[in-house]
Scaffold this active site. Structure first.
Site, PDB file in Angstrom:
ATOM      1  N   GLY A 189       0.874  -1.312  -0.079  1.00 23.75           N
ATOM      2  CA  GLY A 189       0.083  -0.575   0.168  1.00 23.75           C
ATOM      3  C   GLY A 189       0.990   1.244  -0.019  1.00 23.75           C
ATOM      4  N   ASP A 313      11.743   3.145  -6.224  1.00 24.00           N
ATOM      5  CA  ASP A 313      11.219   2.050  -5.897  1.00 24.00           C
ATOM      6  C   ASP A 313      11.839   0.371  -5.576  1.00 24.00           C
ATOM      7  OD1 ASP A 313       8.791   0.892  -5.379  1.00 24.00           O
ATOM      8  OD2 ASP A 313       8.615   0.285  -7.269  1.00 24.00           O
ATOM      9  N   CYS A 611      -6.605   3.412 -13.972  1.00 20.20           N
ATOM     10  CA  CYS A 611      -7.142   2.286 -14.408  1.00 20.20           C
ATOM     11  C   CYS A 611      -5.878   1.352 -15.251  1.00 20.20           C
ATOM     12  CB  CYS A 611      -7.800   2.857 -15.868  1.00 20.20           C
ATOM     13  SG  CYS A 611      -9.313   3.939 -15.096  1.00 20.20           S
ATOM     14  N   MET A 654     -13.401  -5.996  -9.444  1.00 18.92           N
ATOM     15  CA  MET A 654     -13.245  -4.540 -10.557  1.00 18.92           C
ATOM     16  C   MET A 654     -13.404  -3.424  -9.065  1.00 18.92           C
ATOM     17  SD  MET A 654     -12.703  -2.503 -12.319  1.00 18.92           S
ATOM     18  CE  MET A 654     -13.110  -0.152 -12.271  1.00 18.92           C
TER      19      MET A 654
END
Length: 683
Positions: A189, A313, A611, A654
């Site tokens: 997260g 990262d 998306c 979804m």
């Protein structure tokens, strides 16, 4: 889909045909039954099996024993486990299946109904990566932060523990790890929300919390949980706790029975950019580190940080193989890791001290690793100073992603899926005004890369690496670039690897020669497993992986016609898959729909943030989620809003985006239409 590969066919030209030995009925008691009870195969996380019934000289006789098809929606990016003749896996949003691999029959299924309770955390988790078995129970984590224990025979719920606070942005995507009488779990997260990493251990029988270890320090005004956090806080500056800090341990653990320790692999900083979260610099412990803690108490023992002050990262949440190696004539108990940053590390398990580290891919962020200090010798440009962009290798996808590596003690080699892929790092327009944006995946403190910066072509490969000499033994190019297939290896001189292109390959462990290939008719991204039932060796793999991003037309997977299946193989298997029936629908359009360039631009930015992770960059799907340019749903404003805003399809994986405005929803519709029309015109 790999064309022209016959099911179970030996690769043309193999000299092994002359060495085939006829396989009779299974030999009783030839080998003791062996299970594959966890994500690492065994406690040492080697993904090595001592089984050798299936070998280099008879693998041509390997055939399909059974197949089990399932359809639960969403993305299945999980690895199976096996115990006592039952294969378990957690499809999509941790829907657990128990299957008889001999017959392909479902024994039971447990649905934790994640879609009914999860919020934004569904957006980053992509379901469960794996499971664990211990003492008659199977364990799985869910996107909404639960750790669940089920009766392995019946699927009945034994207990459920909420490991996170509801709505705090944390989610579980990694596999639980079992050891002694405990089970541990971490969470992800940090790319989405301002959170602070931790690992929690629970009692296997009761689900009661035993200990918790935080991986970064919290607000000093509230005090520190232990001496380790007080020590770590000295390596941070500014008000880092307001950004969470990160260090999420979302993937990898190992249990060391020799020293009774748990090794925790920790993640990136939140946000990535250190100039925001810790503006005065500092190592920012325990980001991007391997941390050893006492298995009984969770007390800190030692740490090794692969990227002090990380800003890219560069997770260290990757497989940590435990083994013994002879180094300079002395037997050493070591930990092996190939994290994102492109260096292969050999670390002394007793002390946490570096033994050696060598780059295994092209990289330009460091000249090397200082042997005396264990710290990288950084290229100053890698910090993208003064707003100057830097084309850095590896990029944020890493030289090694979540695809698992395996270690074979007989060959002495590690089998490592690698990527040669870079990224341009640059500061955002304002470091001081950084804020987290709900539900977006761009909460990393990075600016938009300028156009025109040349980059190397991205390629993938399976690399065989010698950890003693820190040299390459062989490599085989693969069609997978991002999150390619994980590996397993056996005493039969075999390396097993599935691919997102749909082929399941078996290679010679010593040379990399391809010995056998099977067309799974579906992508595979996580590692195969091997085990025995009544003395016969089997291999199982899930052909249900996620494929992100554009692919050539001949390799495209259509989400709706794609089969998700468990495949099981053994010598002499006679099963056959049904004929494929891929029917990619045409691009959809409504000529009456007028597009506004400003709304299309807004939709493009929103699509990239919300998306693209599932539906593909620039709305070009690889099969992980429906191809929206071809879908009828965006043509209807009401239906599109019901899916996106109201969560109409949350039970199918979804996520619901309840915070999205009607203006943004319309902008997304117009952007998708713009992309569809561009594809139609291109044709």
């Amino acid at each position: 889909m790999i064309k022209g590969v016959r099911q179970g066919a030996l690769v043309a030209g193999s000299a092994l045909l002359i060495a085939i030995v006829a396989q009779a009925a299974p030999v009783k008691n030839r080998i003791q039954d062996q299970d594959w009870f966890g994500y690492g195969g065994n406690q040492d996380d080697t993904r090595y099996s001592p089984l050798d019934q299936i070998r280099q000289d008879n693998v041509a006789q390997l055939g399909l024993v059974s197949h089990f098809d399932f359809d639960v929606g969403g993305i299945t990016n999980t690895a199976p486990i096996e115990h006592d003749g039952i294969v378990y896996f957690a499809a999509s949003q941790a829907i657990v299946h128990a299957v008889n691999p001999l017959t392909g029959k479902l024994l039971w299924k447990y649905d934790p109904e994640v879609g009914a309770v999860a919020g934004p955390e569904m957006r980053g988790a992509w379901g469960s990566r794996g499971m664990a078995y211990a003492n008659g129970r199977v364990f799985v984590g869910t996107s909404d932060g639960r750790l669940i224990a089920l009766d392995a025979k019946t699927g009945k719920l034994a207990w459920s523990a909420q490991t996170t606070d509801k709505g705090d942005g944390r989610f579980i995507s990694g596999a639980p790890w079992v050891f002694k009488d405990k089970v541990i779990i971490g969470h992800g997260g940090g790319d989405v929300a301002p959170i602070r990493g931790y690992v929690t251990a629970y009692d296997q029988k009761t689900g009661k919390q035993v200990w918790r270890f935080y991986t970064v320090p919290g607000d000093p005004a509230k005090g520190f949980e232990n001496e380790a956090m007080a020590m770590a806080a000295k390596t941070w500056t500014g008000e880092w706790w307001k950004f969470g800090g990160g260090g999420n341990d979302w993937n990898a653990f190992s249990y060391d029975a020799k020293y009774n320790r748990i090794y925790i692999g920790t993640g990136n900083g939140t946000p990535w950019n250190r100039k925001i979260r810790s503006p005065g610099g500092g190592d920012n412990l325990f980001l991007c580190s391997i941390v050893a803690v006492d298995a009984d108490t969770g007390k800190y023992v030692w740490h090794y940080q692969v990227n002090p002050g990380e800003s890219w990262d560069y997770n260290a949440t990757h497989d940590m193989v435990l083994t013994d190696l002879v180094v300079e004539g002395k037997k050493r108990s070591v930990l092996l890791q190939a994290p994102k940053n492109g260096f292969f590390y050999v670390i002394d398990r007793e002390t946490g001290k570096l033994i050696s580290a060598v780059s295994y891919v092209y990289q330009n962020w460091a000249k090397g690793i200082d042997q005396a200090t264990g710290r990288p010798i950084e290229n100053p440009e890698a910090r993208y100073p003064d707003g100057k962009p830097f084309a850095m290798y590896p990029g944020s996808h890493g030289a090694h992603g979540t695809a698992t590596m395996a270690f074979n003690p007989k060959t002495g080699l590690v089998y490592l899926p690698i990527m040669d892929m870079g990224r341009v790092y640059v500061d955002p327009p304002s470091l001081e005004n950084f804020t987290f944006r709900d539900g977006e995946r761009s909460n990393n403190g990075q600016g938009k890369a300028p156009a025109g910066i040349p980059m190397r072509p991205s390629v993938g490969a399976l690399l065989a690496w010698n950890p003693v000499t820190q040299t390459e033994a062989w490599r085989v190019p693969t069609p997978d670039l991002v999150d390619g297939g994980g590996t397993a290896t056996t005493a039969g001189n075999l390396v097993l690897q599935g691919h997102q292109a749909g082929n399941f390959d078996i290679l010679a462990a010593d040379t990399g020669k391809r010995l056998w290939s099977f067309d799974m008719q579906a992508p595979g991204s996580n590692q195969p497993i091997t085990y025995t039932i009544h003395g016969r060796q089997y291999i199982s793999i899930l052909a249900a992986g996620r494929v992100i991003g554009p692919r050539p037309v001949e390799q495209q997977w259509d989400y709706h016609s794609l089969k998700s299946r468990l495949l099981t193989f053994a010598l002499g298997g006679k099963d056959r898959l049904p004929p494929t029936n891929f029917a990619i629908p045409p691009f959809a359009d409504d000529p009456a729909m007028k597009l506004d360039p400003a709304r299309v631009a807004l939709g493009k930015a929103s699509f990239a943030d919300r998306c693209a992770a599932c539906h593909g960059p620039a709305a070009v799907s690889g099969g992980a989620a429906p191809e929206l340019r071809r879908s009828q749903i965006p043509l209807s404003a009401e239906t599109f809003r019901a899916v996106l805003h109201d969560g109409l399809l949350s039970s199918r994986g979804m996520p619901r985006f309840g915070e999205v405005s009607d203006e943004e929803i319309e902008a997304l519709r117009e952007y998708i239409r713009d992309r569809a029309r561009a594809a139609i015109d291109h044709k």
